[in-house]
Design a protein around this motif. Structure first.
Motif, PDB file in Angstrom:
ATOM      1  N   LEU A   1      -0.086  -6.308   0.034  1.00  0.00           N
ATOM      2  CA  LEU A   1      -0.161  -5.305  -1.027  1.00  0.00           C
ATOM      3  C   LEU A   1       1.223  -4.698  -1.223  1.00  0.00           C
TER       4      LEU A   1
ATOM      5  N   HIS B   1       4.175  -2.512  -3.910  1.00  0.00           N
ATOM      6  CA  HIS B   1       4.679  -1.898  -5.129  1.00  0.00           C
ATOM      7  C   HIS B   1       5.851  -2.764  -5.575  1.00  0.00           C
TER       8      HIS B   1
ATOM      9  N   TYR C   1       0.925  -1.648  -6.905  1.00  0.00           N
ATOM     10  CA  TYR C   1      -0.268  -2.097  -6.186  1.00  0.00           C
ATOM     11  C   TYR C   1      -0.635  -3.549  -6.516  1.00  0.00           C
TER      12      TYR C   1
ATOM     13  N   GLU D   1      -1.302  -7.352  -5.574  1.00  0.00           N
ATOM     14  CA  GLU D   1      -1.761  -8.099  -4.403  1.00  0.00           C
ATOM     15  C   GLU D   1      -1.216  -9.518  -4.475  1.00  0.00           C
TER      16      GLU D   1
END
Length: 306
Positions: free
Chosen positions: A135, A137, A144, A146
């Motif tokens: 996960l 940034h 967020y 993935e």
């Protein structure tokens, strides 16, 4: 024309990632970017790949200098095999966000149209790791996001990135001094002068050129049609980040008490920014003219700083 500070999007991945990790005590991304020394020059690597950054510079050479200038330290971890690196990352992320890179952007398939390596470096903040996904940034516009573990590890291996070591990350960000932004910029001016002087110890392949010579040669390449991926590299990345960092450089130098140098940097920002429309639309003579106007400004900036 009066210079106006730019606020908006741009490929500022490592500066944005640093700012996320430093939190509310972070300086502006402009100060972080300029403190790396990157904006002070231009380079044409191996005669084919152009960057509006200092001759012989790469981001890895500027990170510790930037952190020191703004009064921070961090701990760097790099290398090892994939399994150890992933375990190290998972352990670190369990204690808090982790700064990671360089990554090969082409393996990050949450970026549209990415299907494999493209030789582009990238930096992200890792928030959490489990057996299936990482996960992150992603400062390129994807909070967020993935990323499947396999894709992330292929990106983190960074085999197709031209600098840095596999599996590099930074943790333990600690503020060790209160440094006003103006003082931070003043502290890197000697390094900026050295970069603009085209350091003789630059580790670059044959055919590489810097500053005015680079601008003149790129003008020739653009005038000849900007082939072999040059047009795409310029319009999608190099112009955008180059104009942004030079605009920030003008702001920072003015803050630090170098109005003459700030004016030169603002001129450079306008010239680099002016390339975008003609490169996209195929007006290559106009783009070449802007590059030739850019060529003498590197010596002018060095003189103004000296």
């Amino acid at each position: 024309m009066r210079h106006l500070a730019y606020v908006g999007n741009g490929p500022y991945c490592y500066a944005n990632a640093f700012a996320m990790l430093l939190g509310e005590r972070a300086p502006s991304t402009a100060v972080i970017e300029v403190a790396t020394g990157g904006p002070f020059g231009m380079q044409l690597v191996a005669g084919t790949l152009v960057f509006f950054d200092a001759y012989g510079w790469n981001p890895e050479l500027g990170f510790d200098r930037a952190l020191d200038a703004i009064g921070w330290t961090s701990t760097v971890h790099r290398g090892g095999d994939a399994g150890d690196a992933l375990a190290r990352l998972a352990t670190a992320a369990s204690d808090g966000p982790v700064w990671v890179g360089p990554l090969e952007m082409g393996h990050l398939r949450h970026h549209p149209e990415m299907t494999g390596p493209i030789g582009a470096d990238h930096f992200v903040v890792v928030l959490d790791v489990n057996d299936e996904r990482v996960l992150i940034h992603d400062p390129h516009g994807y909070p967020y996001a993935e990323v499947p573990v396999g894709d992330f590890m292929a990106a983190w291996r960074a085999e197709t990135v031209s600098y840095g070591d596999p599996y590099t990350m930074r943790t333990g960000f600690t503020k060790v001094a209160e440094v006003p932004d103006a003082d931070a910029i003043r502290s890197v001016v000697p390094a900026a002068i050295a970069w603009l002087g085209m350091r003789e110890d630059a580790d670059l392949p044959p055919g590489s050129l810097g500053n005015g010579e680079a601008a003149e040669r790129v003008a020739d390449l653009v005038e000849a049609g900007a082939g072999n991926g040059l047009r795409e590299h310029l319009m999608y990345f190099a112009i955008r980040v180059g104009a942004r960092r030079l605009s920030d450089t003008a702001d920072c130098l003015l803050l630090a008490g170098y109005p003459g140098a700030a004016a030169v940097a603002a001129t450079q920002a306008r010239l680099v920014g002016s390339l975008q429309h003609p490169v996209v639309t195929g007006d290559f003579p106009a783009a070449a003219a802007a590059l030739r106007a850019l060529a003498p400004t590197y010596d002018q900036l060095r003189a103004a700083l000296s």
